[in-house]
Design an enzyme around this catalytic site. Structure first.
Site, PDB file in Angstrom:
ATOM      1  N   LYS A  53       9.692 -14.104   2.043  1.00 28.11           N
ATOM      2  CA  LYS A  53       9.110 -15.697   2.575  1.00 28.11           C
ATOM      3  C   LYS A  53      10.321 -16.585   2.220  1.00 28.11           C
ATOM      4  O   LYS A  53      10.210 -17.518   3.011  1.00 28.11           O
ATOM      5  CB  LYS A  53       7.771 -15.800   1.869  1.00 28.11           C
ATOM      6  CG  LYS A  53       6.600 -14.862   2.305  1.00 28.11           C
ATOM      7  CD  LYS A  53       5.440 -15.025   1.590  1.00 28.11           C
ATOM      8  CE  LYS A  53       4.431 -13.853   2.194  1.00 28.11           C
ATOM      9  NZ  LYS A  53       3.141 -13.632   1.485  1.00 28.11           N
ATOM     10  N   GLN A  97       0.371 -15.246  -4.297  1.00 26.67           N
ATOM     11  CA  GLN A  97       0.585 -13.888  -3.536  1.00 26.67           C
ATOM     12  C   GLN A  97      -0.294 -12.944  -4.211  1.00 26.67           C
ATOM     13  O   GLN A  97      -0.527 -12.982  -5.488  1.00 26.67           O
ATOM     14  CB  GLN A  97       1.927 -13.543  -3.856  1.00 26.67           C
ATOM     15  CG  GLN A  97       2.399 -12.129  -3.513  1.00 26.67           C
ATOM     16  CD  GLN A  97       2.478 -11.949  -1.890  1.00 26.67           C
ATOM     17  OE1 GLN A  97       3.181 -13.024  -1.353  1.00 26.67           O
ATOM     18  NE2 GLN A  97       2.013 -11.127  -1.293  1.00 26.67           N
ATOM     19  N   ASP A 120      -2.142 -20.067   3.923  1.00 22.13           N
ATOM     20  CA  ASP A 120      -2.562 -18.766   4.275  1.00 22.13           C
ATOM     21  C   ASP A 120      -3.631 -18.677   4.982  1.00 22.13           C
ATOM     22  O   ASP A 120      -4.189 -17.596   5.401  1.00 22.13           O
ATOM     23  CB  ASP A 120      -2.581 -17.999   2.966  1.00 22.13           C
ATOM     24  CG  ASP A 120      -1.341 -17.060   2.458  1.00 22.13           C
ATOM     25  OD1 ASP A 120      -0.817 -16.592   3.553  1.00 22.13           O
ATOM     26  OD2 ASP A 120      -1.282 -16.902   1.304  1.00 22.13           O
TER      27      ASP A 120
END
Ligand code: NAD
Length: 295
Positions: A53, A97, A120
């Protein structure tokens, strides 16, 4: 033999478009969009994903900051860092994460991320908006799959799509997006899971199958109708002594035997994975534009 959907190439094309957009923003006097990521602990796969990322942000001109926290970080420490980032007007998007180390409450962590930084698309507010068909940050993997289908010009209207797996990050939002009204959707969806009896009965009727369960080579040729479109979301690390790392990534589809009878298929790696990251970049740019327009 199926057409292979080259997710890597499609992702590269879209990254080029995002890079142009970011350059345009900066030229117009805006700052480059800024993504923050929190990584707790040192899980190998999570470290790899965060690294990818970071690299993708760099490639398109996005600023990224990674907060690396110790494995034994407390819930309070994690939540206060999230609140600090929420309040930072120079940060547009925040991801934590997953999975988190044991003892940390994932849902509470997600709920604490400001909905307007939730790139997200996991926050209940964004999930609800998606469900209602309102503009929202779509969860990265389903968003990436929708883009893959569109870019590959795969007809979805009226098709029967069978999704295997009902997670909150892949299966459920996927079912929602594909059954929505409109172009690139309009599917009749069957959502299968671990309690579905006779799964093959459903998959054999499917025009599109999305395998997202995390069982290597689960979907075999005898479960697939000839001409079906196969989207393989699964990523499992399986031991492979021939690789320097000692493992390779294996999808949920028995690729060698399914590809000859499918019309389209995504490989693993190089299918859905790169599209997930692209979706995250798109969400971050969108979040940044909204934030900077407010000023
Ligand atoms: P999860 O582990 O949260 O859920 C798995 C789902 O599969 C469950 O809903 C379960 O009911 C279902 N399932 C399990 N065994 C089954 C069986 N025998 N028959 C039918 N259904 C069964 O999964 P997840 O987080 O959605 O991830 C699924 C896979 O996708 C994993 O391999 C993960 O690594 C991968 N993944 C890939 C990406 C990407 O970017 N490519 C993104 C997210 C997840």
């Amino acid at each position: 033999m199926a057409n292979v959907i080259d997710g890597k190439a499609i992702a590269e094309k879209i990254k080029g478009e995002i890079a142009e957009e970011v350059a345009r923003m900066v030229k117009e006097g805006m700052r480059a969009p800024h993504l923050a990521a929190i990584l707790v602990g040192n899980d190998g796969a999570s470290m790899t994903y965060v690294g990818h990322k970071e690299k993708a942000c760099e490639r398109v001109g996005l600023k990224s900051t990674v907060y690396r926290l110790e494995r034994n970080t407390s819930q309070q420490q994690l939540l206060s860092l999230i609140r600090e980032i929420n309040d930072d007007d120079n940060i547009d998007g925040l991801i934590v994460q997953l999975p988190l180390p044991e003892g940390l409450d994932e849902q509470l962590v997600i709920n604490t991320i400001s909905a307007d930084k939730d790139v997200d698309g996991f926050h209940p507010f964004n999930t609800g908006k998606m469900m209602l068909g309102l503009p929202s940050f779509l969860p990265a993997t389903p968003y990436g799959i929708m883009t893959l289908l569109k870019e590959s010009k795969i007809e979805t209207r009226g098709k029967h799509c069978v999704i295997i797996g009902r997670s909150n990050i892949v299966g459920k939002p996927m079912a929602n997006l594909l059954s929505a009204k409109g172009e690139g959707a309009d599917c009749t969806v069957t959502l299968c899971h671990s309690r579905t009896p006779d799964l093959k009965h459903f998959t054999l009727d499917a025009d599109i199958i999305i395998a997202a369960l995390g069982h290597p080579k689960f979907l075999t040729a005898d479960m697939v109708k000839p001409g079906a479109v196969i989207i393989d979301v699964g990523i499992t690390r399986v031991e492979d002594k021939s690789k320097k790392s000692g493992f390779r990534l294996q999808g949920d589809v028995d690729y060698e035997n399914v590809a000859p009878i499918a019309s389209y298929i995504t490989p693993v790696p190089g299918g859905v994975g790169p599209m997930t990251i692209v979706s995250l970049l798109k969400n971050t740019v969108a979040a940044s534009k909204i934030r900077q327009a407010r000023k």
